[in-house]
Write a protein that holds these residues in place. Structure first.
Motif, PDB file in Angstrom:
ATOM      1  N   GLY A 136       0.791  -1.223   0.000  1.00  0.00           N
ATOM      2  CA  GLY A 136       0.000   0.000   0.000  1.00  0.00           C
ATOM      3  C   GLY A 136       0.820   1.268   0.000  1.00  0.00           C
ATOM      4  N   PHE A 137       2.097   1.174  -0.326  1.00  0.00           N
ATOM      5  CA  PHE A 137       2.951   2.358  -0.368  1.00  0.00           C
ATOM      6  C   PHE A 137       2.743   3.119  -1.675  1.00  0.00           C
ATOM      7  N   ASP A 138       2.948   4.421  -1.626  1.00  0.00           N
ATOM      8  CA  ASP A 138       2.884   5.256  -2.814  1.00  0.00           C
ATOM      9  C   ASP A 138       4.182   5.068  -3.595  1.00  0.00           C
ATOM     10  N   THR A 139       4.084   4.560  -4.798  1.00  0.00           N
ATOM     11  CA  THR A 139       5.281   4.334  -5.617  1.00  0.00           C
ATOM     12  C   THR A 139       5.589   5.530  -6.513  1.00  0.00           C
ATOM     13  N   GLY A 140       4.816   6.598  -6.361  1.00  0.00           N
ATOM     14  CA  GLY A 140       5.002   7.775  -7.201  1.00  0.00           C
ATOM     15  C   GLY A 140       6.366   8.423  -7.070  1.00  0.00           C
ATOM     16  N   LYS A 141       6.989   8.257  -5.927  1.00  0.00           N
ATOM     17  CA  LYS A 141       8.307   8.860  -5.723  1.00  0.00           C
ATOM     18  C   LYS A 141       9.450   7.883  -5.991  1.00  0.00           C
ATOM     19  N   MET A 142       9.090   6.663  -6.310  1.00  0.00           N
ATOM     20  CA  MET A 142      10.121   5.676  -6.652  1.00  0.00           C
ATOM     21  C   MET A 142      10.543   5.877  -8.100  1.00  0.00           C
ATOM     22  N   ALA A 143      11.796   5.600  -8.381  1.00  0.00           N
ATOM     23  CA  ALA A 143      12.307   5.776  -9.747  1.00  0.00           C
ATOM     24  C   ALA A 143      13.121   4.565 -10.150  1.00  0.00           C
ATOM     25  N   ARG A 144      13.025   4.234 -11.409  1.00  0.00           N
ATOM     26  CA  ARG A 144      13.841   3.143 -11.963  1.00  0.00           C
ATOM     27  C   ARG A 144      15.142   3.738 -12.478  1.00  0.00           C
ATOM     28  N   THR A 145      16.196   2.985 -12.315  1.00  0.00           N
ATOM     29  CA  THR A 145      17.480   3.410 -12.857  1.00  0.00           C
ATOM     30  C   THR A 145      18.255   2.169 -13.260  1.00  0.00           C
ATOM     31  N   SER A 146      19.373   2.381 -13.851  1.00  0.00           N
ATOM     32  CA  SER A 146      20.243   1.289 -14.269  1.00  0.00           C
ATOM     33  C   SER A 146      21.494   1.309 -13.403  1.00  0.00           C
ATOM     34  N   ILE A 147      22.060   0.156 -13.174  1.00  0.00           N
ATOM     35  CA  ILE A 147      23.278   0.066 -12.365  1.00  0.00           C
ATOM     36  C   ILE A 147      24.401   0.909 -12.972  1.00  0.00           C
ATOM     37  N   GLU A 148      24.359   1.079 -14.285  1.00  0.00           N
ATOM     38  CA  GLU A 148      25.380   1.891 -14.953  1.00  0.00           C
ATOM     39  C   GLU A 148      25.296   3.358 -14.521  1.00  0.00           C
ATOM     40  N   ASN A 149      24.129   3.784 -14.055  1.00  0.00           N
ATOM     41  CA  ASN A 149      23.930   5.177 -13.630  1.00  0.00           C
ATOM     42  C   ASN A 149      24.273   5.404 -12.165  1.00  0.00           C
ATOM     43  N   MET A 150      24.633   4.371 -11.454  1.00  0.00           N
ATOM     44  CA  MET A 150      24.917   4.476 -10.032  1.00  0.00           C
ATOM     45  C   MET A 150      26.430   4.572  -9.815  1.00  0.00           C
ATOM     46  N   GLU A 151      26.928   5.771  -9.692  1.00  0.00           N
ATOM     47  CA  GLU A 151      28.364   5.980  -9.538  1.00  0.00           C
ATOM     48  C   GLU A 151      28.889   5.453  -8.208  1.00  0.00           C
ATOM     49  N   SER A 152      28.033   5.396  -7.193  1.00  0.00           N
ATOM     50  CA  SER A 152      28.489   4.962  -5.871  1.00  0.00           C
ATOM     51  C   SER A 152      28.655   3.447  -5.771  1.00  0.00           C
ATOM     52  N   ILE A 153      28.118   2.716  -6.740  1.00  0.00           N
ATOM     53  CA  ILE A 153      28.225   1.254  -6.718  1.00  0.00           C
ATOM     54  C   ILE A 153      29.320   0.833  -7.690  1.00  0.00           C
ATOM     55  N   LYS A 154      30.377   0.288  -7.146  1.00  0.00           N
ATOM     56  CA  LYS A 154      31.530  -0.083  -7.968  1.00  0.00           C
ATOM     57  C   LYS A 154      31.594  -1.581  -8.251  1.00  0.00           C
ATOM     58  N   THR A 155      30.783  -2.368  -7.544  1.00  0.00           N
ATOM     59  CA  THR A 155      30.827  -3.816  -7.686  1.00  0.00           C
ATOM     60  C   THR A 155      30.053  -4.251  -8.924  1.00  0.00           C
ATOM     61  N   TYR A 156      30.605  -5.182  -9.660  1.00  0.00           N
ATOM     62  CA  TYR A 156      29.920  -5.722 -10.835  1.00  0.00           C
ATOM     63  C   TYR A 156      28.705  -6.529 -10.397  1.00  0.00           C
TER      64      TYR A 156
END
Length: 75
Positions: free
Chosen positions: A17-37
């Protein structure tokens, strides 16, 4: 049948029952803070264990629904 991590998160949030309106999809390639494959496809084929044990595993949708029911019961 598989489900992306984003699809899983959205479905889980919807069933809770959470509002998903503020959730966003992204790709791992766009996450600079994640360095692990991370592999793009992390599906698990359960057919061998189902055949060996003569059982049918629940679908991912069934498990999401079960987990949200358990969460609601504890809340």
């Amino acid at each position: 049948q598989g489900m992306s991590k984003a699809d899983f998160a959205f479905r889980f949030a919807e069933l809770l029952g959470f509002d998903t309106g503020k959730m966003a999809r992204t790709s791992i390639e766009n996450m600079e803070s994640i360095k692990t494959y991370r592999p793009k496809n992390m599906l698990l084929d359960c057919s061998k264990i189902e055949n060996e044990l003569g059982i049918e595993m629940p679908s991912l949708e069934q498990e999401i629904q079960r987990t949200t029911r358990e969460y609601d019961e504890r809340a």
